[in-house]
Enzyme design. Sequence first.
Site, PDB file in Angstrom:
ATOM      1  N   LYS A 212       5.242  -2.584  -4.650  1.00  0.00           N
ATOM      2  CA  LYS A 212       4.114  -3.407  -5.094  1.00  0.00           C
ATOM      3  C   LYS A 212       4.466  -4.203  -6.343  1.00  0.00           C
ATOM      4  O   LYS A 212       4.220  -5.406  -6.430  1.00  0.00           O
ATOM      5  CB  LYS A 212       2.896  -2.516  -5.368  1.00  0.00           C
ATOM      6  N   GLU A 218      13.791   3.607  -7.857  1.00  0.00           N
ATOM      7  CA  GLU A 218      14.473   4.175  -6.689  1.00  0.00           C
ATOM      8  C   GLU A 218      14.627   3.137  -5.585  1.00  0.00           C
ATOM      9  O   GLU A 218      15.682   3.034  -4.947  1.00  0.00           O
ATOM     10  CB  GLU A 218      13.696   5.382  -6.144  1.00  0.00           C
ATOM     11  N   GLY A 269      -0.685   3.531  -3.054  1.00  0.00           N
ATOM     12  CA  GLY A 269       0.417   3.692  -2.113  1.00  0.00           C
ATOM     13  C   GLY A 269       0.146   4.701  -1.022  1.00  0.00           C
ATOM     14  O   GLY A 269       0.449   4.466   0.148  1.00  0.00           O
ATOM     15  N   ARG A 270      -0.466   5.823  -1.383  1.00  0.00           N
ATOM     16  CA  ARG A 270      -0.700   6.883  -0.396  1.00  0.00           C
ATOM     17  C   ARG A 270      -1.789   6.510   0.600  1.00  0.00           C
ATOM     18  O   ARG A 270      -1.948   7.177   1.626  1.00  0.00           O
ATOM     19  CB  ARG A 270      -1.046   8.183  -1.117  1.00  0.00           C
ATOM     20  N   GLU A 356      -1.826  14.129  -4.817  1.00  0.00           N
ATOM     21  CA  GLU A 356      -1.749  13.030  -5.779  1.00  0.00           C
ATOM     22  C   GLU A 356      -3.143  12.480  -6.072  1.00  0.00           C
ATOM     23  O   GLU A 356      -3.398  11.958  -7.163  1.00  0.00           O
ATOM     24  CB  GLU A 356      -0.845  11.914  -5.242  1.00  0.00           C
ATOM     25  N   HIS A 387       6.803  30.976  13.390  1.00  0.00           N
ATOM     26  CA  HIS A 387       8.033  31.745  13.195  1.00  0.00           C
ATOM     27  C   HIS A 387       8.619  31.504  11.811  1.00  0.00           C
ATOM     28  O   HIS A 387       9.797  31.790  11.575  1.00  0.00           O
ATOM     29  CB  HIS A 387       9.046  31.371  14.279  1.00  0.00           C
ATOM     30  N   LYS A 502       9.198   9.504 -14.800  1.00  0.00           N
ATOM     31  CA  LYS A 502       9.871   8.206 -14.699  1.00  0.00           C
ATOM     32  C   LYS A 502      10.311   7.713 -16.073  1.00  0.00           C
ATOM     33  O   LYS A 502      11.423   7.200 -16.250  1.00  0.00           O
ATOM     34  CB  LYS A 502       8.944   7.180 -14.058  1.00  0.00           C
TER      35      LYS A 502
END
Length: 526
Positions: A212, A218, A269-270, A356, A387, A502
């Site tokens: 954005k 990253e 973002g999420r 978040e 399992h 960050k």
Amino acid sequence: MATWKNLDTLETFKALSEVKRVKLAEAMSGVEGAERVKKYSVPMAEGFSYNFAAKQVDDEVLNALKALAEEAQLAEKFEELYNGAVINTGENRLVLHQLTRGQLGNAVEADGVDKREFYVKQQARIAEFANKVHNGGITNAAGEKFTTVVQIGIGGSDLGPRAMYLALENWAKKNNTLKMKAQFISNVDPDDAAAVLNAVDVAHALFVLVSKSGTTLETLTNESFVKEALKKAGLDASKHMIAVTSETSPLAKSDDYLAAFFMDDYIGGRFSSTSAVGGAVLSLAFGPDVFAQFLEGAAAEDKLSANKNVMENPEMLDALIGVYERNVLGYPGTAVLPYSQALSRFPAHLQQLDMESNGKSVNRFGEPVDYPTGPVIFGEPGTNGQHSFYQLLHQGTDIVPLQFVGFRNSQIGTDIEIQGSTSQQKLCANVAAQIVAFACGKSDDNRNKNFEGGRPSSIIIGDSLTPKSLGALLAHFENKIMFQGFLWNVNSFDQEGVQLGKVLAKRVLAHETDGALKVYSDLLNI
């Protein structure tokens, strides 16, 4: 206009705390249990139903939850949100992810434009671009079609779109709508990018850079990694990359990209899978029509979320039960357990979406809250999880509420009958058995084999996983989390908690460290 109050100041919350607790093992046994399963179910969009029979609720608890929803003004707060109120108080922003898939209320204007028109325009631009890629109107330098799309992003720019792609990949193969294989690069660990680049034919790969701000460390690092790989292959990176970014970012008008598609600050973002963030990669992978179906399913569920009747609003009801479990019954986590391999990364997406959003210890006004907020979210698809960690869920010291997702039919339809039942029947038998086993338990004189029961769960049941049903499922959880944030009086739409690390990482890379930070930096040979 809705008023915002802390949960523990609401009279109806105090009343809820005093309601007699349901003994789940008793309630789910025998005839009463069978009747509960039939009674405690709410229809959802796209053929789903939300069944909460195995939760620790009864009519008395439900009446208390309805009263809580009214006093907390949940319906009114959602109405204010979709009509353009500034709900994200931390960043003084509107919250508009529902607007990417439909208009629930009045026209919303921001930045001098009608935001619904803005989102529709971006979807149309993406559709036009994707169609040109698919029909050969946009090709690589050799005039050959692109066969792979690779998304470069992290957090919400990766988890949601990746989960949605994986959920529909086999469906698209069956229905002949898989236009391009998709891959994802997210981790700044160079092994992530290297593994993807080694697995694709870069000459026929189209890369989608998602940031954005255009400054995400990253993502830009991985972009450089990709550009270097393209350069080594003798390719012009600008002919192999598109950007999804804001109109004000440095990527918006750069010659480094074939095209740029836009998002804005009103969609976290999420929550961005239904925006250009998910739209570009999913439209390229499956075609714009499939992405449009995905949006249609989400819009249908959003409409149910706007219903003021709690018993006809599955998202609000799910949220209320979750808050009851967290703040009255004292359960610290929730396991999301989809009995569908296609939803293998859906729990990972919900981890970010929920934790978040509601992992906050101050309210919307920056004041500390005196009660637990968001739960710890984890999960794996069944039957694999059975399992793995179900031992703790069945017999551990902590009770963990469970949210199952199950489908009557498989996506692909190919199946085999072994020992009198198909694989899909075995899958469904397992989820049915787990719900009852968790709720009712089993007495045994051997304490190692004793199951206390009383472990609450709900299940969302659908016919099959399609683009529309996936959209509805996504919207259910997005809106559930929103309603829970309203109840806890937190701002579910910022994420300041991700920022400190960050900042310190930049100090480490600039060698501006001291104390423990310097020692750790030295240990890692930075």
